[in-house]
Scaffold this motif. Structure first.
Motif, PDB file in Angstrom:
ATOM      1  N   ALA A   1       2.541 -10.848  -8.799  1.00 18.10           N
ATOM      2  CA  ALA A   1       3.945 -11.510  -9.026  1.00 18.10           C
ATOM      3  C   ALA A   1       4.480 -12.176  -7.817  1.00 18.10           C
ATOM      4  CB  ALA A   1       5.065 -10.353  -9.673  1.00 18.10           C
ATOM      5  N   ALA A   2       4.272 -11.416  -6.460  1.00 14.53           N
ATOM      6  CA  ALA A   2       4.851 -12.174  -5.597  1.00 14.53           C
ATOM      7  C   ALA A   2       4.065 -13.424  -5.277  1.00 14.53           C
ATOM      8  CB  ALA A   2       4.724 -10.959  -4.352  1.00 14.53           C
ATOM      9  N   ILE A   3       2.978 -13.589  -5.512  1.00 11.37           N
ATOM     10  CA  ILE A   3       2.178 -14.760  -5.214  1.00 11.37           C
ATOM     11  C   ILE A   3       2.647 -15.699  -6.051  1.00 11.37           C
ATOM     12  CG2 ILE A   3      -0.110 -15.909  -5.316  1.00 11.37           C
ATOM     13  CD1 ILE A   3      -1.106 -13.055  -4.296  1.00 11.37           C
ATOM     14  N   GLU A   4       2.841 -15.570  -7.558  1.00 15.33           N
ATOM     15  CA  GLU A   4       3.197 -16.557  -8.466  1.00 15.33           C
ATOM     16  C   GLU A   4       4.493 -17.122  -8.116  1.00 15.33           C
ATOM     17  OE1 GLU A   4       2.234 -14.329 -11.912  1.00 15.33           O
ATOM     18  OE2 GLU A   4       0.236 -14.687 -11.722  1.00 15.33           O
ATOM     19  N   SER A   5       5.388 -16.365  -7.617  1.00 11.27           N
ATOM     20  CA  SER A   5       6.823 -16.465  -7.424  1.00 11.27           C
ATOM     21  C   SER A   5       7.047 -17.419  -6.170  1.00 11.27           C
ATOM     22  CB  SER A   5       7.701 -15.485  -7.348  1.00 11.27           C
ATOM     23  OG  SER A   5       7.512 -14.702  -6.241  1.00 11.27           O
ATOM     24  N   THR A   6       5.947 -17.532  -5.210  1.00  6.66           N
ATOM     25  CA  THR A   6       6.450 -18.260  -4.144  1.00  6.66           C
ATOM     26  C   THR A   6       6.121 -19.880  -4.363  1.00  6.66           C
ATOM     27  OG1 THR A   6       5.727 -18.803  -2.040  1.00  6.66           O
ATOM     28  CG2 THR A   6       4.031 -18.302  -3.293  1.00  6.66           C
ATOM     29  N   GLU A   7       6.930 -20.688  -3.698  1.00  6.55           N
ATOM     30  CA  GLU A   7       6.828 -22.075  -3.704  1.00  6.55           C
ATOM     31  C   GLU A   7       6.263 -22.724  -2.491  1.00  6.55           C
ATOM     32  OE1 GLU A   7      10.470 -23.722  -4.535  1.00  6.55           O
ATOM     33  OE2 GLU A   7      10.700 -22.899  -6.469  1.00  6.55           O
ATOM     34  N   ALA A   8       5.484 -21.828  -1.721  1.00  7.40           N
ATOM     35  CA  ALA A   8       4.957 -22.228  -0.259  1.00  7.40           C
ATOM     36  C   ALA A   8       3.669 -23.155  -0.635  1.00  7.40           C
ATOM     37  CB  ALA A   8       4.822 -21.140   0.552  1.00  7.40           C
ATOM     38  N   ALA A   9       3.264 -23.783   0.438  1.00  6.48           N
ATOM     39  CA  ALA A   9       1.988 -24.237   0.333  1.00  6.48           C
ATOM     40  C   ALA A   9       0.970 -23.426  -0.012  1.00  6.48           C
ATOM     41  CB  ALA A   9       1.838 -25.182   1.372  1.00  6.48           C
ATOM     42  N   LEU A  10      -0.073 -23.884  -0.877  1.00  9.16           N
ATOM     43  CA  LEU A  10      -1.286 -22.846  -1.239  1.00  9.16           C
ATOM     44  C   LEU A  10      -2.519 -23.006  -0.225  1.00  9.16           C
ATOM     45  CD1 LEU A  10      -0.410 -22.686  -4.908  1.00  9.16           C
ATOM     46  CD2 LEU A  10      -0.372 -20.758  -3.269  1.00  9.16           C
ATOM     47  N   PRO A  11      -3.286 -22.189  -0.086  1.00  3.84           N
ATOM     48  CA  PRO A  11      -4.444 -22.374   0.758  1.00  3.84           C
ATOM     49  C   PRO A  11      -5.617 -22.907   0.124  1.00  3.84           C
ATOM     50  CG  PRO A  11      -4.477 -19.878   0.216  1.00  3.84           C
ATOM     51  CD  PRO A  11      -3.126 -20.612  -0.318  1.00  3.84           C
ATOM     52  N   THR A  12      -5.682 -24.073  -0.082  1.00  2.00           N
ATOM     53  CA  THR A  12      -6.829 -25.071  -0.853  1.00  2.00           C
ATOM     54  C   THR A  12      -7.840 -25.431   0.170  1.00  2.00           C
ATOM     55  OG1 THR A  12      -5.436 -26.964  -0.641  1.00  2.00           O
ATOM     56  CG2 THR A  12      -5.298 -25.504  -2.772  1.00  2.00           C
ATOM     57  N   ASP A  13      -8.006 -25.125   1.379  1.00  2.00           N
ATOM     58  CA  ASP A  13      -8.905 -25.619   2.162  1.00  2.00           C
ATOM     59  C   ASP A  13     -10.171 -24.480   2.266  1.00  2.00           C
ATOM     60  OD1 ASP A  13     -10.548 -26.405   4.708  1.00  2.00           O
ATOM     61  OD2 ASP A  13      -8.968 -25.905   5.858  1.00  2.00           O
ATOM     62  N   ALA A  19     -17.324 -18.966  -7.397  1.00  2.00           N
ATOM     63  CA  ALA A  19     -17.024 -18.746  -9.000  1.00  2.00           C
ATOM     64  C   ALA A  19     -16.029 -19.437  -9.493  1.00  2.00           C
ATOM     65  CB  ALA A  19     -16.907 -17.082  -9.188  1.00  2.00           C
ATOM     66  N   LEU A  20     -16.105 -20.044 -10.463  1.00  2.00           N
ATOM     67  CA  LEU A  20     -15.239 -21.234 -11.027  1.00  2.00           C
ATOM     68  C   LEU A  20     -14.125 -20.274 -12.021  1.00  2.00           C
ATOM     69  CD1 LEU A  20     -17.530 -24.029 -11.908  1.00  2.00           C
ATOM     70  CD2 LEU A  20     -15.813 -24.115 -10.016  1.00  2.00           C
ATOM     71  N   ASN A  21     -13.069 -20.836 -12.076  1.00  2.00           N
ATOM     72  CA  ASN A  21     -12.153 -20.339 -13.021  1.00  2.00           C
ATOM     73  C   ASN A  21     -11.669 -18.755 -12.962  1.00  2.00           C
ATOM     74  OD1 ASN A  21     -11.754 -22.914 -14.352  1.00  2.00           O
ATOM     75  ND2 ASN A  21     -13.468 -22.462 -15.663  1.00  2.00           N
ATOM     76  N   CYS A  22     -11.611 -18.555 -11.501  1.00  2.00           N
ATOM     77  CA  CYS A  22     -11.517 -17.086 -11.307  1.00  2.00           C
ATOM     78  C   CYS A  22     -10.582 -16.748 -10.302  1.00  2.00           C
ATOM     79  CB  CYS A  22     -13.058 -16.736 -10.677  1.00  2.00           C
ATOM     80  SG  CYS A  22     -13.190 -14.775 -10.548  1.00  2.00           S
ATOM     81  N   SER A  23     -10.045 -17.523  -9.423  1.00  2.00           N
ATOM     82  CA  SER A  23      -9.229 -17.294  -8.434  1.00  2.00           C
ATOM     83  C   SER A  23      -7.724 -16.695  -8.855  1.00  2.00           C
ATOM     84  CB  SER A  23      -8.629 -18.665  -7.549  1.00  2.00           C
ATOM     85  OG  SER A  23      -7.863 -18.375  -6.781  1.00  2.00           O
ATOM     86  N   PRO A  65      -7.911 -25.395  -6.776  1.00  2.00           N
ATOM     87  CA  PRO A  65      -8.699 -26.505  -7.549  1.00  2.00           C
ATOM     88  C   PRO A  65      -9.978 -25.925  -8.315  1.00  2.00           C
ATOM     89  CG  PRO A  65      -8.529 -27.163  -5.299  1.00  2.00           C
ATOM     90  CD  PRO A  65      -8.121 -25.829  -5.216  1.00  2.00           C
ATOM     91  N   LEU A  66      -9.716 -25.787  -9.595  1.00  2.00           N
ATOM     92  CA  LEU A  66     -10.828 -25.356 -10.592  1.00  2.00           C
ATOM     93  C   LEU A  66     -11.020 -23.865 -10.605  1.00  2.00           C
ATOM     94  CD1 LEU A  66     -13.628 -27.769  -9.845  1.00  2.00           C
ATOM     95  CD2 LEU A  66     -11.860 -27.903 -11.612  1.00  2.00           C
ATOM     96  N   GLY A  67      -9.820 -23.187 -10.014  1.00  2.00           N
ATOM     97  CA  GLY A  67      -9.757 -21.758 -10.018  1.00  2.00           C
ATOM     98  C   GLY A  67     -10.881 -21.321  -9.100  1.00  2.00           C
TER      99      GLY A  67
END
Length: 251
Positions: free
Chosen positions: A39-51, A77-81, A87-89
Motif C-alpha cells: 500500500a505504501a508503494i502504491e500510494s507514492t507519486e515518486a519516480a519509479l525504478p524502470t532502469d 518474468a512478465l506481468n509480475c512486478s 514496463p510490461l510488469g
C-alpha cells in the motif's frame, strides 16, 4: 561477446532496496495497524525504478559480494512486478554459482583440530565437489513465504552425471547446515566458529529475501553446465522465469 554478456547480467536482491529508495514516507496509521508495504508503494507519486539494466547491474554486484559469479545472461518474468509503473510488469533476475570449498563471503571456513592437526574441521557451507547456486529477482516486494518453485538443472560433462534440485531460502541452504556442523564441534571450539560465521549472517541479512533463492548441489568435480529456472510466488501472483545458463569448473 562474453564480456558484454557479463556486463549485461546483474542480480536483483535489489528489488526491495530500490523500492525503499523511491518510496516516500506514508502517514502513520493507528498504533495497532500493521504496516502494508504494498500500500505504501502504491500510494507514492515518486519516480519509479524502470532502469532495468541498472537493477540487474546492482544485483550482480551484490552476488559478487557473496562470492557468487553471475551466469551468462539474466532472466525475467512478465506481468509480475510488484513495483507500479514497471514496463510490461517486468521482473528482471539473475542467477549465479560458487564452487566449493568456500563459505561466501568468508572464503575458506576451517578450524584447527587440536586432536588431529592434519585434519582441520571443515565447516564450509560449500564442500569440495559442491556448488552454491543463487537466484535474485528485482521487483518482488513480498513473497508468499513459500520458497519452492525455483530449481537447478545440472550436468557434469566429465562424469556424465546430472540432476534436478529444488532451491530454497538463503538461510536454509547456506546458514543452517553450517550451524548444524558447529553444534557437533567440541564445546570449546563452538564460540570461535560462531564468531567466524558472523560476517556470513550479516551478509545474508543485508540481501533482500523476497524472491531470493539458493541451493547447494553435490555435482562432483569437473565442468558443470547449470540451468536455473522456475517460478516465484508472491502476494500478488506467481512469476515464471525463463532458464539462465552457467558453466562452472568444480574442484
Amino acid at each position: 561477446m562474453l564480456a558484454s554478456f557479463r556486463r549485461f547480467i546483474t542480480v536483483g536482491a535489489v528489488g526491495a532496496a530500490a523500492i525503499a529508495l523511491v518510496a516516500t514516507p506514508v502517514a502513520q496509521a493507528e498504533p495497532e495497524a500493521k504496516p502494508d508495504p504494498l500500500a505504501a508503494i502504491e500510494s507514492t507519486e515518486a519516480a519509479l525504478p524502470t532502469d532495468i539494466l541498472g537493477l540487474i547491474e546492482t544485483a550482480n554486484e551484490q552476488l559478487s559480494e557473496l562470492g557468487i559469479d553471475p551466469f551468462l545472461w539474466p532472466t525475467a518474468a512478465l506481468n509480475c512486478s510488484q513495483v507500479p509503473g514497471t514496463p510490461l510488469g517486468l521482473v528482471p533476475a539473475v542467477a549465479g554459482a560458487a564452487p566449493g570449498p568456500t563459505t561466501p563471503p568468508i572464503g575458506d571456513l576451517s578450524l584447527p583440530n587440536p586432536l588431529d592437526p592434519d585434519n582441520p574441521f571443515d565447516l564450509n557451507a560449500v564442500k569440495r565437489g559442491e556448488v552454491l547456486y543463487g537466484f535474485v529477482p528485482a521487483g518482488i516486494v513480498n513473497d508468499s513465504g513459500d520458497k519452492s518453485g525455483m530449481n537447478v538443472a545440472w550436468f557434469n560433462v566429465d562424469t556424465f552425471k546430472g540432476g534436478f534440485v529444488p532451491m530454497g531460502s538463503l538461510t536454509s541452504a547456506v546458514l543452517n547446515p553450517i550451524k548444524s556442523q558447529i553444534a557437533e564441534l567440541p564445546v570449546l571450539l563452538r564460540p570461535v566458529a560462531n564468531a567466524l560465521i558472523a560476517p556470513l549472517e550479516i551478509a545474508l541479512e543485508a540481501l533482500p529475501q523476497a524472491g531470493t533463492r539458493a541451493a547447494i548441489v553435490k555435482t562432483g568435480s569437473g565442468t558443470v553446465l547449470s540451468l536455473v529456472l522456475g517460478s516465484v510466488t508472491h502476494s500478488s501472483g506467481t512469476c515464471y522465469f525463463l532458464p539462465t545458463l552457467g558453466i562452472q569448473d568444480v574442484g
